[in-house]
Scaffold this motif. Structure first.
Motif, mmCIF file in Angstrom:
data_model
loop_
_atom_site.group_PDB
_atom_site.id
_atom_site.type_symbol
_atom_site.label_atom_id
_atom_site.label_comp_id
_atom_site.label_asym_id
_atom_site.label_seq_id
_atom_site.Cartn_x
_atom_site.Cartn_y
_atom_site.Cartn_z
ATOM 1 N N LYS A 27 9.446 -26.146 0.613
ATOM 2 C CA LYS A 27 10.079 -26.636 -0.614
ATOM 3 C C LYS A 27 10.482 -28.100 -0.485
ATOM 4 O O LYS A 27 10.394 -28.874 -1.444
ATOM 5 C CB LYS A 27 11.298 -25.782 -0.947
ATOM 6 C CG LYS A 27 10.942 -24.388 -1.462
ATOM 7 C CD LYS A 27 12.184 -23.603 -1.854
ATOM 8 C CE LYS A 27 11.816 -22.258 -2.453
ATOM 9 N NZ LYS A 27 13.032 -21.468 -2.838
ATOM 10 N N SER A 28 10.906 -28.499 0.721
ATOM 11 C CA SER A 28 11.269 -29.907 0.925
ATOM 12 C C SER A 28 10.047 -30.812 0.820
ATOM 13 O O SER A 28 10.182 -32.017 0.589
ATOM 14 C CB SER A 28 11.931 -30.093 2.301
ATOM 15 O OG SER A 28 10.989 -29.867 3.350
ATOM 16 N N GLY A 30 7.985 -30.508 -1.555
ATOM 17 C CA GLY A 30 7.674 -30.578 -2.978
ATOM 18 C C GLY A 30 6.878 -29.412 -3.520
ATOM 19 O O GLY A 30 6.399 -29.462 -4.662
ATOM 20 N N ARG A 32 6.286 -25.631 -4.994
ATOM 21 C CA ARG A 32 6.917 -24.517 -5.689
ATOM 22 C C ARG A 32 6.307 -23.233 -5.152
ATOM 23 O O ARG A 32 5.093 -23.131 -4.971
ATOM 24 C CB ARG A 32 6.706 -24.625 -7.192
ATOM 25 C CG ARG A 32 7.336 -25.864 -7.808
ATOM 26 C CD ARG A 32 7.025 -25.985 -9.290
ATOM 27 N NE ARG A 32 7.510 -24.820 -10.005
ATOM 28 C CZ ARG A 32 6.766 -24.072 -10.830
ATOM 29 N NH1 ARG A 32 5.481 -24.365 -10.997
ATOM 30 N NH2 ARG A 32 7.269 -23.031 -11.459
ATOM 31 N N SER A 116 3.882 -28.640 5.194
ATOM 32 C CA SER A 116 3.543 -28.747 3.766
ATOM 33 C C SER A 116 2.169 -29.373 3.573
ATOM 34 O O SER A 116 1.366 -28.918 2.747
ATOM 35 C CB SER A 116 4.607 -29.573 3.028
ATOM 36 O OG SER A 116 5.842 -28.912 3.034
#
Length: 268
Positions: A27-28, A30, A32, A116
Motif C-alpha cells: 500500500k505504501s 501506491g 490498491r 511493490s
C-alpha cells in the motif's frame, strides 16, 4: 485489469504480523489491494478454484506447508499467476532453486523496498502473456476457419508464398504446403499471365488496394484452368489471394451463349 482496479493478492503466510507487513509495504507503494491470507494446502486449493488472483506472495516456511509445495500446486492448477517468495530465513541456494522451479521473484522480509515494483512488474508481465495467448487463440481460430473454406486462400510476401490453405493446394493439385511455401507465386501462372499481372492488374491493385477478376492458372501437372481471383493488399506489405475454379461455370456460360446464338440464328 485496469489501472484503477485493486490488485487481488493472495498471501501464503502463517504470521499475521508478517502478512500485515507485506500489505503495508504494498500500500505504501501506491497499490490498491483486495487480499486474503491462507496457511494450508487445502485453503490454497480452495481459493485457487473459487477466486481470481493477480499475484501470490508466499512465505518460504509454514508449519506443514512451504513455498515449493504451494508453487507446485499453482502450476498444477494451470493458472498463470505471478508467484513471489518473501522469507525471513531463505538462503541463496533455496532462492535459486525456487526461481528454477518457476517462482517469479524472491525477497527478504527485512528488505521489502522493491516489493511493490516487483509485484507491478510481474502482474504486467502476466497480463502481457495473457494478451499473447488470447491473440494466439484468435489466430488459430481464424486459421481453422480459413482451412475449412473451400476456396483457395494464399498469403504472398515479397513475391513468395507465405501461407496456403488446403483449398489452395487442392485447387492447384498440390498435397503438402511445403511444395509451395517459399516459392514464387508466379510459378503457377504462364509468362503471358504474369506480364498481365505486372502491367495491368498490379498497378490497378496498388491504386485501390485490391483487384477482382479472372485469370488462367497452371496446376502442378501442367494443365490450366480458368479461375476467379481476388487480390488484396494488407497493411503489412503482403497480398492475400482468394481463388476458385470457374472452369465449369465458363463452360456453362459458353453453352448458353451458343444456345442463344442458335435460337437467334437457327440457320447457322
Amino acid at each position: 485489469m485496469t489501472r484503477n482496479e485493486p490488485l487481488n493478492v493472495l498471501l501464503i503466510e502463517d504470521s499475521e504480523d508478517d502478512a500485515l507487513l507485506v500489505i503495508r509495504t504494498l500500500k505504501s507503494g501506491g497499490l490498491r489491494l483486495h487480499w486474503q491470507r491462507v496457511q494450508s494446502a487445502e485453503s490454497l486449493r480452495t481459493l485457487l478454484r473459487e477466486h481470481a488472483w493477480d499475484v501470490i506472495i508466499a512465505d518460504y516456511h509454514l508449519p506443514g506447508f512451504d513455498a515449493p509445495a504451494a508453487l507446485e500446486m499453482v502450476q498444477q492448477s494451470e493458472l498463470d499467476i505471478p508467484f513471489i517468495v518473501v522469507s525471513g530465513a531463505i538462503g541463496e541456494e533455496f532462492a535459486v532453486e525456487m526461481m528454477k522451479a518457476g517462482a517469479h521473484d524472491y525477497l527478504m522480509k527485512d528488505n521489502l523496498v522493491r516489493l511493490s515494483e516487483a509485484v507491478q512488474r510481474e502482474v504486467r508481465e502476466a497480463h502481457n502473456r495473457k494478451e499473447r495467448r488470447d491473440a494466439e487463440v484468435i489466430i488459430n481460430q481464424q486459421l481453422a476457419a480459413i482451412e475449412a473454406v473451400i476456396d483457395g486462400i494464399a498469403i504472398v510476401q515479397e513475391g513468395a508464398y507465405l501461407y496456403v490453405n488446403q483449398g489452395y493446394l487442392t485447387l492447384f493439385g498440390y498435397v503438402d504446403p511445403v511444395e509451395l511455401v517459399g516459392q514464387p507465386w508466379t510459378n503457377l501462372y504462364s509468362t503471358q499471365e504474369n506480364q498481365r499481372f505486372e502491367g495491368e492488374i498490379f498497378p490497378q491493385m496498388k491504386q485501390i488496394g485490391s483487384w477482382f477478376g479472372e485469370a488462367t492458372a497452371t496446376r502442378k501437372d501442367g494443365s490450366t484452368f480458368a479461375q476467379e481471383i481476388s487480390l488484396t493488399l494488407t497493411d503489412y506489405g503482403s497480398m492475400v489471394a482468394v481463388c476458385r475454379d470457374i472452369t465449369e461455370s465458363k463452360k456453362a456460360e459458353q453453352y448458353l451463349k451458343q444456345l442463344k446464338d442458335y435460337r437467334l440464328n437457327p440457320s447457322r
